[in-house]
Design a protein around this motif. Structure first.
Motif, mmCIF file in Angstrom:
data_model
loop_
_atom_site.group_PDB
_atom_site.id
_atom_site.type_symbol
_atom_site.label_atom_id
_atom_site.label_comp_id
_atom_site.label_asym_id
_atom_site.label_seq_id
_atom_site.Cartn_x
_atom_site.Cartn_y
_atom_site.Cartn_z
ATOM 1 N N ALA A 71 0.817 -1.215 0.000
ATOM 2 C CA ALA A 71 0.000 0.000 0.000
ATOM 3 C C ALA A 71 0.849 1.262 0.000
ATOM 4 N N PRO A 78 0.763 2.780 -3.908
ATOM 5 C CA PRO A 78 -0.590 2.436 -4.362
ATOM 6 C C PRO A 78 -0.694 2.249 -5.862
ATOM 7 N N GLN A 79 0.151 2.936 -6.624
ATOM 8 C CA GLN A 79 0.104 2.786 -8.085
ATOM 9 C C GLN A 79 0.421 1.342 -8.484
ATOM 10 N N ARG A 111 -2.493 -1.252 -7.106
ATOM 11 C CA ARG A 111 -3.728 -1.330 -7.901
ATOM 12 C C ARG A 111 -3.683 -2.422 -8.961
ATOM 13 N N ASP A 122 -2.785 -5.450 -8.318
ATOM 14 C CA ASP A 122 -3.112 -6.711 -7.651
ATOM 15 C C ASP A 122 -4.563 -7.090 -7.968
ATOM 16 N N VAL A 161 -5.785 -7.303 -11.063
ATOM 17 C CA VAL A 161 -6.177 -6.827 -12.390
ATOM 18 C C VAL A 161 -5.939 -7.963 -13.390
ATOM 19 N N ALA A 214 -4.149 -0.655 -14.538
ATOM 20 C CA ALA A 214 -5.106 -0.502 -13.442
ATOM 21 C C ALA A 214 -6.301 0.335 -13.870
ATOM 22 N N ARG A 215 -6.077 1.274 -14.779
ATOM 23 C CA ARG A 215 -7.162 2.149 -15.229
ATOM 24 C C ARG A 215 -7.709 1.751 -16.594
ATOM 25 N N PRO A 268 1.017 7.513 -13.573
ATOM 26 C CA PRO A 268 1.240 6.765 -12.324
ATOM 27 C C PRO A 268 2.696 6.385 -12.088
#
Length: 477
Positions: free
Chosen positions: A234, A237-238, A241, A243, A245, A297-298, A320
Motif C-alpha cells: 500500500a 498504491p500505483q 492497484r 493486484d 487486475v 489498473a485504469r 502513475p
C-alpha cells in the motif's frame, strides 16, 4: 558460549584486503575486540570465496575516540558518522565502516562500547544480517539462528529492537529482491503493524532501499511478495492497484498484472546483467520493466465476448509511474529516462513488421533521454515475463535498423542551426520554430544526415517557397 550460540569453524571464509587486516590489527593492539558483521559475513556464507565489496567492523571494549586514535596510522579516518558511533576508514582504495555498538536512549542512538556481543546482535535487523565473524578464532558466531535462516532463505527479525526503525521493512524487501528470500510469518505480522510509520520515513532513506533493489535485485517477484505479505504494498498504491487486475490469458497465462510485473522485473534483471549494466543504467531497465504496466489498473476492460483488453495503457501508465517514482524519492533524471520507455513499450507490437529507418529515428527521438537499447531490454523483459506465454523480444528488427541508421543509442541533435537562417538574412525570433520542427522531421525521415545536407535542405526549402511559408506560420499571432 552463551545459550543458543553456535560457532562454526570458517577459516578463510571472509577474504580480506590489506586495509581490513590493518584495521583489525590496530584495534586489537589498542585493546579492543573487533568482529566482522553484517552483509560481508552473510555474503561470505552465501558465496564462499567471493571477496566482499563492503567490510563492516564492530569494535567492543573501546570508546569511539580511542578507536579513531588507533586507526589514525592505518589510513584516512572520516568521522562523518561519529554521532552514530561509526567511522569510515580509507586505505589503498579500500573503504571500511568501523563502529562501536549502539543503544537506543530516549529515541536517539548512542555509542555503547560496553554492550555485550549478544545484545548488539539482537539490535540488528534480520537474523541473516546478524551473523558475526570472529577474526581471532576464524569462526562464524551465530546467536539468533541466522545460519539456518540463510540456508532456508528466510528473513526473520532478530527481536523487539526491529521496530526501532520501520525502514527495516523496506530493507527486507530489497533483500528479498537481491536474494529471493521470503518473510517469516511472525516478521510479516510485525511489519504489518509498522505500516502506518511509512508516511514519516524520509524520502531519501526510502529511495536508498529502492535504489539497491533496482541496482542489485534479481528476484523482483520475491520483492513484490514481500511487499504484499508485509502490508507495505500500500506504500506504493500505483503498484498495489495491479493486484487482481486480470489479463487476457491468451497473451498472459501467468496471472494478473501484478504477477506479470514481478516476472517482467525478474527477466529485466537477468537481461540487464547479461548486458553488463550497473548503477542508474540497470535501475532504468529494472524499474522500467517492473512499472511498465501501471496503466492497466485504469485502462483494462472486460469485453462482452469475454476478451480482456487494455488499449491505451502504455501512454496512460506515464502519470502513475511519475507519481510512484516521485513518492519514493527517485531522482528526476532517472524518472525522465523511465517514463518514455513505459510510454513506448507497445510500439514494436502495434507497428508490426520491420520498421523503416525513419520510424526508428522518430522512436529514438521520443525515447530521449532513454536509449533504444534500454527500451529494447524492457520490451524483451515484458515478453519474457509471461510464464508459459513468454516469447522472443519483438524489438530485434528495431535494434538492427537502429544500428544501421546510427541511432542505436540516441537520435542525435538537430543538424540545422539558427545561424543557417541568419546567414540567409533572416532576423532571429520565434518564427524560426516551425522551420526547425520541419527540419527535424526531414532529418528523422532521412532527407539529410549531416551538416552539409541540412544546409542543402534549407536552400531547397527557400527555393521552392516552403521556407517562406514556415516563417509566415511562425509569425502568426
Amino acid at each position: 558460549m552463551t545459550d543458543g550460540e553456535v560457532r562454526r569453524p570458517a577459516a578463510g571464509l571472509v577474504q580480506l584486503g590489506g586495509a581490513a587486516a590493518a584495521v583489525l590489527e590496530a584495534v586489537r593492539s589498542a585493546g579492543g575486540r573487533p568482529y566482522l558483521v553484517g552483509g560481508c559475513v552473510r555474503d561470505a556464507v552465501l558465496f564462499p570465496g567471493r571477496r566482499p565489496a563492503d567490510v563492516d567492523v564492530e569494535v567492543f571494549g573501546l570508546e569511539l575516540d580511542r578507536v579513531a586514535a588507533a586507526l589514525a596510522p592505518v589510513g584516512r579516518v572520516d568521522a562523518v558518522g561519529r554521532s552514530f558511533g561509526v567511522l569510515k576508514v580509507r586505505r589503498d582504495g579500500e573503504d571500511l565502516d568501523v563502529s562501536v555498538p549502539q543503544a537506543l536512549v530516549d529515541g536517539a542512538r548512542v555509542a555503547d562500547p560496553a554492550m555485550s556481543l549478544d545484545d548488539a546482535v539482537r539490535r540488528r535487523d534480520y537474523t541473516v544480517n546478524a551473523l558475526v565473524f570472529d577474526p581471532s578464532t576464524e569462526e562464524v558466531v551465530d546467536l539468533v539462528g541466522g545460519l539456518a535462516d540463510l540456508r532456508d532463505g528466510v528473513l526473520r527479525h532478530t527481536g523487539p529492537a526491529f521496530s526501532d526503525d520501520p525502514l527495516r521493512v523496506l530493507r527486507g524487501v530489497q533483500f528479498a529482491a537481491r536474494f529471493g528470500f521470503r518473510l517469516a510469518p511472525e516478521t510479516a505480522e510485525l511489519c504489518r503493524s509498522l505500516a502506518p510509520a511509512y508516511a514519516d520515513l524520509p524520502r531519501e532513506r526510502v529511495w536508498g532501499e529502492w535504489r539497491k533493489l533496482a541496482e542489485k535485485g534479481r528476484f523482483l517477484s520475491a520483492a513484490l511478495a514481500a511487499l504484499r505479505e508485509s502490508g507495505w504494498l500500500a506504500s506504493v498504491p500505483q503498484l498495489a492497484r495491479l493486484d487482481g487486475v486480470l489479463q487476457d490469458p491468451r497473451w498472459h497465462p501467468e496471472g494478473d498484472a501484478l504477477v506479470h510485473s514481478g516476472l517482467a522485473g525478474d527477466a529485466a534483471a537477468a537481461l540487464a546483467d547479461e548486458a553488463g549494466l550497473t548503477g542508474d543504467d540497470r535501475a532504468v531497465v529494472v524499474l522500467g520493466a517492473l512499472l511498465h504496466d501501471l496503466g492497466k489498473a485504469r485502462y483494462t476492460q472486460h469485453r462482452a465476448d469475454g476478451r480482456i483488453t487494455s488499449h491505451g495503457h502504455a501512454e496512460g501508465g506515464v502519470a502513475p509511474v511519475e507519481e510512484l517514482l516521485a513518492s519514493i524519492g527517485a531522482p528526476s533524471a532517472l524518472v525522465a529516462r523511465i517514463t518514455p520507455i513505459v510510454r513506448e513499450h507497445m510500439t514494436a507490437i502495434t507497428t508490426g513488421g520491420r520498421p523503416s529507418s525513419a520510424a526508428v529515428r522518430r522512436l529514438a527521438r521520443r525515447l530521449e533521454p532513454a536509449s533504444i537499447a534500454e527500451w529494447s531490454l524492457v520490451c524483451g523483459a515484458d515478453h519474457a515475463g509471461r510464464g508459459t506465454g513468454s516469447g522472443p523480444n519483438p524489438t530485434t528488427s528495431w535494434l538492427e535498423v537502429a544500428g544501421s541508421a546510427g541511432v542505436d543509442e540516441r537520435a542525435g541533435g538537430l543538424l540545422l542551426r539558427g545561424s543557417d537562417l541568419i546567414a540567409l538574412g533572416i532576423r532571429p525570433g520565434p518564427h524560426f520554430a516551425p522551420v526547425m520542427r520541419a527540419a527535424l522531421t526531414a532529418q528523422d525521415d532521412g532527407e539529410f544526415i549531416d551538416r552539409d545536407g541540412a544546409v542543402a535542405w534549407l536552400a531547397r526549402a527557400e527555393a521552392d517557397g516552403r521556407l517562406g511559408r514556415l516563417l509566415a506560420e511562425g509569425r502568426r499571432p
